[in-house]
Write a protein that holds these residues in place. Structure first.
Motif, mmCIF file in Angstrom:
data_model
loop_
_atom_site.group_PDB
_atom_site.id
_atom_site.type_symbol
_atom_site.label_atom_id
_atom_site.label_comp_id
_atom_site.label_asym_id
_atom_site.label_seq_id
_atom_site.Cartn_x
_atom_site.Cartn_y
_atom_site.Cartn_z
ATOM 1 N N GLY A 267 0.794 -1.443 -0.068
ATOM 2 C CA GLY A 267 -0.017 0.045 -0.144
ATOM 3 C C GLY A 267 1.071 1.342 -0.123
ATOM 4 N N PHE A 298 -7.943 -1.081 1.115
ATOM 5 C CA PHE A 298 -6.961 -0.141 0.606
ATOM 6 C C PHE A 298 -7.113 0.602 -0.662
ATOM 7 N N ALA A 301 -4.789 3.621 -1.225
ATOM 8 C CA ALA A 301 -3.719 3.625 -1.956
ATOM 9 C C ALA A 301 -3.949 3.566 -3.310
ATOM 10 N N ASN A 356 -8.966 4.223 8.507
ATOM 11 C CA ASN A 356 -8.497 3.546 7.430
ATOM 12 C C ASN A 356 -7.413 4.310 6.636
ATOM 13 N N VAL A 360 -3.347 2.816 5.659
ATOM 14 C CA VAL A 360 -2.716 2.732 4.532
ATOM 15 C C VAL A 360 -1.527 3.499 4.434
ATOM 16 N N ILE A 366 -3.289 -1.624 10.893
ATOM 17 C CA ILE A 366 -4.212 -2.174 10.019
ATOM 18 C C ILE A 366 -5.176 -2.820 10.678
#
Length: 426
Positions: A267, A298, A301, A356, A360, A366
């Motif tokens: 990521g 993700f 990302a 979140n 990332v 996470i």
């Protein structure tokens, strides 16, 4: 001796040029826009629509490679997400037109329904596990995540409960303040914890703390509850080996880059490769089986890789404006329930986005929760849209908002109904 320069005679046709507005005037004009009665309404609506549009586009981009391999069509998840949006947007519109008493009436039934649904998740054969957590109920081809409506249930029930106690003057001592709020929230948290869903547990605890903060809980009580939440989260991390591995990987990201730290490493590589303007929409490389769960946990990302730093800043700005609008609603409305529910819903959406995005970019561990309005998934999208519709309904109760709406005239839906001859006659 220099002669004085004669002034232009009056009426010679020459006029003074208007002075250009300086930075102060521009700032004053912007502040004036923020002071308008419907500012919160348009900020919530505009940010929600833009995040939805960006999310639908990025779900297609992030999932097309995997879906071509799995189903032969690049549009499989895109079509499903569009279907969830087609269901959620009318519900958002309906929620925006409901009176406050309707939300209060739904509080207790929704809480009971959430507890029952969370219990069904733990039933063998019904519960579906993935990524170390049991979060879903398997209903044939559909997977439903009951913990998402539970967030809305806690917001409505907690706000209604505390509003009633505030009206009766029962918030002066810690016992009536926490009972039955603490047992009710604890029941939801326990059910989610039994499914090993740490991310949703964090969001539920955040809603609980937000309600205590807004209702004016004493400082010692709030600090004590915050300490209890931190202790609970630490216990949850220690008792599950995969969570402990994530935590150690977060503390030392240079280790296990091909095992426990693989997703986080990929990521960050995706975001780093985006640069200022990104590689271009659809041109990212991380989604080619390098980055797991690119369309859900993700997706930020992929935004960073394909849209660059500019794209990520746009997303952050939209969530920042959404936070400002939600807190503005909570500050300006007079009804205690409306104030509490607006603050709880804002804390839910914004803190989930922070957790979140933080995971990332590597500043938080996470947890596996989606980016609101952007990540793929109907179970998370629909309750979030209903909560935002509730914020729109509350924004109409700000001082001067009803008069501004009446002066604005009928909206596009009302005009369309009038064209069809279906509008209510005055």
């Amino acid at each position: 001796m220099n002669a004085a320069v004669p002034s232009a005679p009056a009426g010679d046709g020459r006029e003074e040029r208007p002075r250009r507005a300086g930075p102060r005037e521009h700032v004053a004009a912007a502040v004036g826009l923020l002071d308008r009665p419907l500012t919160s309404y348009y900020l919530v609506l505009g940010c929600s629509i833009m995040l939805l549009a960006l999310g639908l586009t990025m779900v297609l981009s992030a999932s097309l490679v995997q879906q071509i391999q799995a189903t032969g069509s690049a549009y499989t998840l895109f079509q499903k997400q569009a279907m969830w949006m087609a269901i959620g947007l009318p519900l958002m519109w309906l929620a925006s037109r409901l009176p406050v008493r309707t939300f209060r009436a739904f509080a207790y039934p929704l809480l009971l329904l959430s507890i029952v649904a969370l219990g069904l998740v733990l039933v063998p054969g019904l519960g579906h596990s993935a990524g170390g957590a049991t979060r879903w109920i398997s209903l044939g081809p559909l997977l439903v995540q009951p913990s998402e409506p539970a967030k809305l249930a806690l917001v409505l029930w907690g706000a209604d409960l505390l509003a009633r106690k505030e009206r009766l003057g029962q918030l002066n001592e810690w016992r009536p303040l926490l009972v039955p709020l603490l047992p009710g929230a604890g029941m939801l948290v326990l059910m989610v914890m039994l499914g090993s869903d740490l991310g949703t547990t964090l969001v539920l605890l955040t809603i609980f703390l937000a309600l205590l903060w807004v209702v004016g809980a004493p400082g010692r009580l709030f600090v004590g509850m915050a300490g209890l939440v931190c202790l609970l989260v630490a216990i949850l991390i220690i008792v599950e080996p995969y969570r402990l591995q994530r935590l150690t990987g977060y503390l030392d990201p240079s280790q296990n880059q091909y095992t426990t730290n693989y997703q986080g490493t990929q990521g960050q590589l995706a975001i780093a490769s985006g640069g200022w303007l990104g590689t271009g929409l659809g041109e990212g490389r991380a989604k080619w089986d390098f980055l797991p769960h690119a369309e859900t946990d993700f997706i930020f990302a992929i935004i960073g890789e394909e849209l660059g730093l500019v794209g990520t800043l746009v997303v952050l700005s939209l969530f920042g404006l959404l936070a400002y609008a939600g807190l503005r609603i909570a500050r300006r409305v007079r009804d205690p329930f409306t104030r509490l529910a607006a603050a709880g819903a804002t804390a839910w959406v914004v803190v989930q986005a922070i957790v979140n995005i933080g995971a990332v970019i590597g500043v938080l561990p996470i947890t596996g929760i989606p980016l609101p309005l952007v990540s793929y998934g109907g179970s998370a999208l629909i309750p979030t849209l209903i909560a935002l519709g509730m914020l729109l309904a509350f924004a109409k109760r700000e001082p001067g908002a009803r008069q501004a709406l009446a002066a604005r005239g009928p909206g596009p839906v009302a005009r369309a109904l009038s064209w069809l001859g279906l509008a209510r006659r005055q």
